[in-house]
Design a protein around this motif. Structure first.
Motif, PDB file in Angstrom:
ATOM      1  N   PHE A   5       0.832  -1.202   0.000  1.00 54.87           N
ATOM      2  CA  PHE A   5       0.000   0.000   0.000  1.00 54.87           C
ATOM      3  C   PHE A   5       0.869   1.256   0.000  1.00 54.87           C
ATOM      4  N   ALA A   6       1.920   1.262   0.812  1.00 54.11           N
ATOM      5  CA  ALA A   6       2.790   2.442   0.928  1.00 54.11           C
ATOM      6  C   ALA A   6       3.445   2.780  -0.407  1.00 54.11           C
ATOM      7  N   GLU A   7       3.847   1.755  -1.149  1.00 53.57           N
ATOM      8  CA  GLU A   7       4.476   1.990  -2.453  1.00 53.57           C
ATOM      9  C   GLU A   7       3.483   2.617  -3.433  1.00 53.57           C
ATOM     10  N   ALA A   8       2.254   2.090  -3.435  1.00 57.77           N
ATOM     11  CA  ALA A   8       1.236   2.637  -4.341  1.00 57.77           C
ATOM     12  C   ALA A   8       0.898   4.081  -3.974  1.00 57.77           C
ATOM     13  N   ILE A   9       0.809   4.367  -2.688  1.00 57.07           N
ATOM     14  CA  ILE A   9       0.496   5.727  -2.233  1.00 57.07           C
ATOM     15  C   ILE A   9       1.622   6.687  -2.596  1.00 57.07           C
ATOM     16  N   ALA A  10       2.858   6.254  -2.413  1.00 59.64           N
ATOM     17  CA  ALA A  10       4.004   7.103  -2.734  1.00 59.64           C
ATOM     18  C   ALA A  10       4.055   7.427  -4.224  1.00 59.64           C
ATOM     19  N   GLU A  11       3.638   6.457  -5.050  1.00 61.49           N
ATOM     20  CA  GLU A  11       3.616   6.693  -6.500  1.00 61.49           C
ATOM     21  C   GLU A  11       2.472   7.628  -6.885  1.00 61.49           C
ATOM     22  N   ALA A  12       1.317   7.444  -6.229  1.00 60.37           N
ATOM     23  CA  ALA A  12       0.158   8.275  -6.548  1.00 60.37           C
ATOM     24  C   ALA A  12       0.317   9.691  -6.028  1.00 60.37           C
ATOM     25  N   LYS A  13       1.036   9.839  -4.932  1.00 59.52           N
ATOM     26  CA  LYS A  13       1.207  11.147  -4.304  1.00 59.52           C
ATOM     27  C   LYS A  13       2.652  11.261  -3.813  1.00 59.52           C
ATOM     28  N   ALA A  73       4.531  13.447  -2.822  1.00 61.34           N
ATOM     29  CA  ALA A  73       4.818  14.293  -1.664  1.00 61.34           C
ATOM     30  C   ALA A  73       4.807  13.492  -0.371  1.00 61.34           C
ATOM     31  N   THR A  74       4.023  12.404  -0.341  1.00 57.44           N
ATOM     32  CA  THR A  74       3.970  11.597   0.882  1.00 57.44           C
ATOM     33  C   THR A  74       5.286  10.861   1.104  1.00 57.44           C
ATOM     34  N   ALA A  75       5.906  10.440  -0.011  1.00 59.13           N
ATOM     35  CA  ALA A  75       7.193   9.763   0.105  1.00 59.13           C
ATOM     36  C   ALA A  75       8.262  10.740   0.577  1.00 59.13           C
ATOM     37  N   ALA A  76       8.229  11.955  -0.002  1.00 54.81           N
ATOM     38  CA  ALA A  76       9.208  12.968   0.392  1.00 54.81           C
ATOM     39  C   ALA A  76       9.059  13.340   1.857  1.00 54.81           C
ATOM     40  N   ALA A  77       7.826  13.347   2.339  1.00 56.26           N
ATOM     41  CA  ALA A  77       7.581  13.710   3.742  1.00 56.26           C
ATOM     42  C   ALA A  77       7.720  12.513   4.681  1.00 56.26           C
ATOM     43  N   GLY A  78       7.923  11.334   4.104  1.00 57.09           N
ATOM     44  CA  GLY A  78       8.064  10.129   4.920  1.00 57.09           C
ATOM     45  C   GLY A  78       6.772   9.667   5.558  1.00 57.09           C
ATOM     46  N   THR A  79       5.637  10.036   4.966  1.00 54.92           N
ATOM     47  CA  THR A  79       4.349   9.696   5.571  1.00 54.92           C
ATOM     48  C   THR A  79       3.588   8.605   4.819  1.00 54.92           C
ATOM     49  N   SER A  80       4.176   8.043   3.776  1.00 52.32           N
ATOM     50  CA  SER A  80       3.446   7.031   2.997  1.00 52.32           C
ATOM     51  C   SER A  80       3.143   5.789   3.834  1.00 52.32           C
ATOM     52  N   GLY A  81       4.044   5.451   4.764  1.00 52.91           N
ATOM     53  CA  GLY A  81       3.799   4.300   5.634  1.00 52.91           C
ATOM     54  C   GLY A  81       2.612   4.525   6.556  1.00 52.91           C
ATOM     55  N   LEU A  82       2.527   5.726   7.113  1.00 51.08           N
ATOM     56  CA  LEU A  82       1.408   6.064   7.990  1.00 51.08           C
ATOM     57  C   LEU A  82       0.098   6.085   7.210  1.00 51.08           C
ATOM     58  N   MET A  83       0.149   6.634   6.002  1.00 49.04           N
ATOM     59  CA  MET A  83      -1.046   6.654   5.164  1.00 49.04           C
ATOM     60  C   MET A  83      -1.448   5.237   4.766  1.00 49.04           C
ATOM     61  N   ALA A  84      -0.468   4.379   4.527  1.00 52.92           N
ATOM     62  CA  ALA A  84      -0.769   2.989   4.171  1.00 52.92           C
ATOM     63  C   ALA A  84      -1.514   2.302   5.311  1.00 52.92           C
ATOM     64  N   SER A  85      -1.078   2.546   6.528  1.00 54.33           N
ATOM     65  CA  SER A  85      -1.750   1.971   7.689  1.00 54.33           C
ATOM     66  C   SER A  85      -3.182   2.485   7.790  1.00 54.33           C
ATOM     67  N   SER A  86      -3.353   3.773   7.514  1.00 54.73           N
ATOM     68  CA  SER A  86      -4.676   4.384   7.562  1.00 54.73           C
ATOM     69  C   SER A  86      -5.604   3.781   6.503  1.00 54.73           C
ATOM     70  N   LEU A 108     -12.564   4.781  -2.106  1.00 62.53           N
ATOM     71  CA  LEU A 108     -11.696   5.605  -2.949  1.00 62.53           C
ATOM     72  C   LEU A 108     -12.130   7.065  -2.936  1.00 62.53           C
ATOM     73  N   GLU A 109     -13.434   7.290  -2.947  1.00 57.64           N
ATOM     74  CA  GLU A 109     -13.949   8.663  -2.915  1.00 57.64           C
ATOM     75  C   GLU A 109     -13.539   9.358  -1.619  1.00 57.64           C
ATOM     76  N   SER A 110     -13.669   8.661  -0.518  1.00 63.68           N
ATOM     77  CA  SER A 110     -13.299   9.272   0.763  1.00 63.68           C
ATOM     78  C   SER A 110     -11.799   9.513   0.849  1.00 63.68           C
ATOM     79  N   LEU A 111     -11.010   8.605   0.274  1.00 59.71           N
ATOM     80  CA  LEU A 111      -9.556   8.760   0.322  1.00 59.71           C
ATOM     81  C   LEU A 111      -9.061   9.876  -0.583  1.00 59.71           C
TER      82      LEU A 111
END
Length: 201
Positions: A129-137, A139-152, A181-184
């Motif tokens: 999930f974290a990899e997909a989020i980092a690719e889609a956004k 900025a989350t990877a740059a901020a180091g938050t893709s892991g937290l977003m993946a958990s969410s 997806l709409e909520s995310l």
């Protein structure tokens, strides 16, 4: 991890069925042996303790889920990968609601004997999930938050999937996926009217 068969499979299935309704604490080895239709000696031959039994059950279930998520995202990037992951996770929840309930109850526990095993498997599932989020956004990877977003996201899909099966089973899986997806994507917040300014009297 290969899927267990025979007596071991009957024991694991019985343990899952009981734990999904009673919780792990409320499930005894006697209960498992009775439901599985095996002698206690056979139960303890395959699993030396209750901790050993539920560690094996969660390792098999969460490990298989992590593998399935990896396969679902293969060859996809960003939002397409995220959509595929949400869809396949909902499919797995629908196919095995008992395991989903058990995961929801256990995944954030830190006092269990199998906590390290479950943490490692959870990490593998969330990494996809974290990899997909980092690719889609990015900025989350740059901020180091893709892991937290993946958990969410993972937690949101898990809970939404259980809500769907328990309270709105007539809905099609695609409706549930689209709502998540709409909520995310911020659709819910973006559609709300801005707050009215407060009037000071």
């Amino acid at each position: 991890m290969p899927r267990a068969t025979g007596t071991k499979r009957a024991i694991l299935d019985a343990a899952l069925q009981l734990a999904a309704t009673r919780g792990i604490t409320g499930t005894t080895m006697d209960d498992v042996a009775e439901l599985a239709g095996v002698a206690k000696g056979s139960l303890y031959y395959n699993f030396s303790s209750k901790d050993n039994l539920f560690e094996a059950l969660l390792q098999e279930g969460v490990g298989a889920l992590a593998d399935t998520l990896g396969e679902a995202a293969a060859g996809l990037n960003g939002r397409a990968a995220l959509e595929a992951l949400i869809t396949v996770l909902l499919d797995r929840i629908e196919a095995n609601a008992g395991l989903a309930k058990l995961m929801a109850a256990e995944i954030f526990r830190t006092d269990r004997a199998w906590q390290k095993t479950l943490f490692a498997l959870r990490h593998d599932a969330l990494a996809v999930f974290a990899e997909a989020i980092a690719e889609a956004k990015p900025a989350t990877a740059a901020a180091g938050t893709s892991g937290l977003m993946a958990s969410s996201v993972f937690g949101a899909v898990l809970m939404a999937g259980l809500e769907w099966l328990v309270f709105e089973p007539e809905r099609h899986r695609d409706e549930v996926s689209a709502a998540i997806l709409e909520s995310l994507s911020g659709g819910l917040l973006a559609s709300l009217a801005p707050p009215r300014p407060r009037t000071v009297t």
